[in-house]
Design a protein around this motif. Structure first.
Motif, PDB file in Angstrom:
ATOM      1  N   PHE A 170      -0.588   4.762   1.303  1.00 40.23           N
ATOM      2  CA  PHE A 170      -1.538   5.387   2.660  1.00 40.23           C
ATOM      3  C   PHE A 170      -0.180   6.354   3.588  1.00 40.23           C
ATOM      4  N   HIS A 171       1.080   6.430   3.140  1.00 40.00           N
ATOM      5  CA  HIS A 171       2.767   7.042   3.938  1.00 40.00           C
ATOM      6  C   HIS A 171       1.875   8.267   2.909  1.00 40.00           C
ATOM      7  N   VAL A 172       1.012   8.804   1.703  1.00 43.46           N
ATOM      8  CA  VAL A 172       1.047  10.643   1.041  1.00 43.46           C
ATOM      9  C   VAL A 172       0.099  10.189   2.058  1.00 43.46           C
ATOM     10  N   TYR A 173      -1.058  10.126   2.577  1.00 37.63           N
ATOM     11  CA  TYR A 173      -2.664  10.009   3.574  1.00 37.63           C
ATOM     12  C   TYR A 173      -1.517  10.792   4.717  1.00 37.63           C
ATOM     13  N   MET A 174      -0.709   9.909   5.637  1.00 39.51           N
ATOM     14  CA  MET A 174      -0.252  10.496   6.811  1.00 39.51           C
ATOM     15  C   MET A 174       0.889  11.461   6.632  1.00 39.51           C
ATOM     16  N   ILE A 175       1.668  12.140   5.586  1.00 45.05           N
ATOM     17  CA  ILE A 175       2.516  13.280   5.156  1.00 45.05           C
ATOM     18  C   ILE A 175       0.740  14.539   4.966  1.00 45.05           C
ATOM     19  N   ASN A 176      -0.240  14.032   4.012  1.00 46.36           N
ATOM     20  CA  ASN A 176      -0.937  14.883   4.660  1.00 46.36           C
ATOM     21  C   ASN A 176      -2.315  15.667   5.937  1.00 46.36           C
ATOM     22  N   LEU A 177      -2.153  14.486   6.558  1.00 39.96           N
ATOM     23  CA  LEU A 177      -2.599  14.646   7.973  1.00 39.96           C
ATOM     24  C   LEU A 177      -1.883  15.436   8.701  1.00 39.96           C
ATOM     25  N   ALA A 178      -0.178  15.178   8.910  1.00 36.37           N
ATOM     26  CA  ALA A 178       0.785  15.319  10.248  1.00 36.37           C
ATOM     27  C   ALA A 178       0.759  17.655   9.213  1.00 36.37           C
ATOM     28  N   LEU A 179       0.579  17.746   7.985  1.00 35.56           N
ATOM     29  CA  LEU A 179       0.698  18.972   7.814  1.00 35.56           C
ATOM     30  C   LEU A 179      -0.414  19.314   8.364  1.00 35.56           C
ATOM     31  N   SER A 180      -2.063  19.189   7.953  1.00 35.12           N
ATOM     32  CA  SER A 180      -2.471  19.844   8.455  1.00 35.12           C
ATOM     33  C   SER A 180      -2.992  19.970   9.858  1.00 35.12           C
ATOM     34  N   ASP A 181      -2.060  19.078  10.872  1.00 32.09           N
ATOM     35  CA  ASP A 181      -1.932  18.974  12.191  1.00 32.09           C
ATOM     36  C   ASP A 181      -1.560  20.585  12.774  1.00 32.09           C
ATOM     37  N   LEU A 182       0.390  20.763  12.436  1.00 33.15           N
ATOM     38  CA  LEU A 182       0.607  21.213  12.022  1.00 33.15           C
ATOM     39  C   LEU A 182       0.291  22.925  12.062  1.00 33.15           C
ATOM     40  N   LEU A 183      -0.259  23.256  11.196  1.00 29.52           N
ATOM     41  CA  LEU A 183      -0.844  24.071  10.737  1.00 29.52           C
ATOM     42  C   LEU A 183      -1.906  24.692  12.088  1.00 29.52           C
ATOM     43  N   CYS A 184      -2.287  23.318  12.099  1.00 30.66           N
ATOM     44  CA  CYS A 184      -3.550  24.099  13.284  1.00 30.66           C
ATOM     45  C   CYS A 184      -2.569  24.518  14.698  1.00 30.66           C
ATOM     46  N   VAL A 185      -2.002  23.602  14.929  1.00 27.94           N
ATOM     47  CA  VAL A 185      -0.756  23.756  16.773  1.00 27.94           C
ATOM     48  C   VAL A 185       0.066  25.333  16.158  1.00 27.94           C
ATOM     49  N   MET A 186       0.390  25.360  14.651  1.00 26.96           N
ATOM     50  CA  MET A 186       1.031  27.524  14.299  1.00 26.96           C
ATOM     51  C   MET A 186       0.301  28.074  15.170  1.00 26.96           C
ATOM     52  N   THR A 187      -1.022  28.293  15.065  1.00 27.88           N
ATOM     53  CA  THR A 187      -2.326  29.270  15.538  1.00 27.88           C
ATOM     54  C   THR A 187      -2.719  29.016  16.472  1.00 27.88           C
ATOM     55  N   LEU A 188      -2.032  28.203  17.225  1.00 29.18           N
ATOM     56  CA  LEU A 188      -3.048  27.749  18.649  1.00 29.18           C
ATOM     57  C   LEU A 188      -2.510  29.185  19.522  1.00 29.18           C
ATOM     58  N   PRO A 189      -0.539  28.951  18.871  1.00 27.87           N
ATOM     59  CA  PRO A 189      -0.595  29.971  20.610  1.00 27.87           C
ATOM     60  C   PRO A 189      -0.621  31.266  20.874  1.00 27.87           C
TER      61      PRO A 189
END
Length: 337
Positions: free
Chosen positions: A51-70
């Motif tokens: 579960f910890h592994v999935y949470m890390i990957n989900l957070a990384l995916s979100d950060l990659l997306c958020v970094m392009t929104l500006p």
């Protein structure tokens, strides 16, 4: 009845205001929430679980997306003028959809993991391991990246009417190209939304049925049940708020474009719904930190551990005053504490 060729009023002002405001809020909340979650998760990586592994990957995916929104915020603040080049136009569109489907699949994998842990606890120890979770994450990243690669095909365009460079604009939809888009949409709808959502619903039905049939006496069992219920609530909230409106609207919109009897009011309403549902789809990055905090295995204990570590490191920087031999016996109780 107005013809389909009638010149309709522009929704540019509505679009620019909604996108610039919503993407700014999503960037702020998503970056802070997922960045902080990654800090906690990486600092406690020795306690890794599937579960910890999935949470890390989900957070990384979100950060990659958020970094392009500006980049999107900048574009809509400038009233639809793009100055950042073709590569950034393509990659920012691409990462938004990679995140969308990575989030769906990671949530599905987390739901299956929680289902196996509660419904088949003995078999879960053999089936669900950290290495297998990592392999699943690699598969999700590859599948989402490859299936979203079509968004890399369309970059910036030059609008001769306004003499400006555009990005994030809808493609021209007519004839064979519209039919191709509809086919791709149906595939994405089934594989990227309907099937994962059905799997999640089946998992949650099994979890609820098992919890209702058990007499949860031990505190550990009660905590596990509470985490499962919180996870069900957060994941369903994300699907019903972010993923479902976007996929339903996209399907209806492509069917709407094929019609010849639409009115201006219908077209304006449909275009505005595109703006709202795409903003909601991007907002899934803000819901995921709730998943970590309320249902993550030991996330709050990891957070408490991180706080203690920071507090200990800060107090250790203050060097104690040297204690003489005569004072040692008198202050023995202070040193022990």
């Amino acid at each position: 009845m107005e013809s389909n060729l009638t010149k309709c009023p522009s929704i540019d002002n509505f679009r620019n205001q909604v996108y610039s405001t919503s993407y700014s809020l999503i960037t702020l909340l998503g970056f802070v929430g997922n960045g902080f979650a990654l800090l906690v998760l990486f600092r406690s990586y020795r306690q890794s679980t599937p579960f910890h592994v999935y949470m890390i990957n989900l957070a990384l995916s979100d950060l990659l997306c958020v970094m392009t929104l500006p980049l999107r915020v900048l574009y809509y603040v400038r009233q639809g003028r793009w100055y950042q080049g073709d590569f950034l136009c393509r990659i920012s569109s691409y990462l938004l959809y990679v995140n969308l489907y990575c989030s769906i699949y990671f949530m599905t994998a987390m739901s299956i993991t929680r289902f196996l842990a509660i419904v088949y606890p003995v078999r879960n120890l053999q089936l669900v391991t950290v290495n297998r979770a990592r392999a699943v994450c690699v598969g999700i990243w590859l599948f989402s990246s490859l299936s979203s690669s079509s968004f890399l095909m369309s970059g910036q365009t030059f609008d001769k009417a306004t003499n400006t460079t555009k990005c994030f604009e809808p493609p021209q939809t007519s004839g064979k190209y519209l039919k191709k888009l509809q086919t791709l949409n149906y595939v994405a709808l089934v594989v990227g939304f309907i099937l994962p959502f059905l799997v999640i619903l089946i998992c949650y039905a099994g979890i609820v049925r098992t919890l209702l049939s058990r007499n949860l006496v031990a505190n550990r069992q009660q905590n596990s049940a509470a985490r499962a219920i919180r996870m069900i609530a957060v994941v369903l909230l994300t699907f019903l708020t972010s993923f479902m409106p976007y996929h339903v609207q996209r399907t209806l919109h492509l069917s709407f474009l094929a019609r010849q009897d639409t009115t201006c009011s219908e077209r304006v309403a449909m275009q505005k719904s595109v703006v709202v549902t795409l903003s909601l789809a991007a907002a899934n990055s803000c819901f995921d930190p709730l998943l970590y905090f309320f249902s993550g295995e030991g996330f709050r204990s990891r957070l408490s551990s991180l706080r203690r570590t920071v507090r200990a490191s800060s107090t250790s920087q203050v060097k104690p005053k040297p204690v003489t031999t005569s004072e040692a016996g008198e202050n023995h109780h202070v040193e022990c504490s």
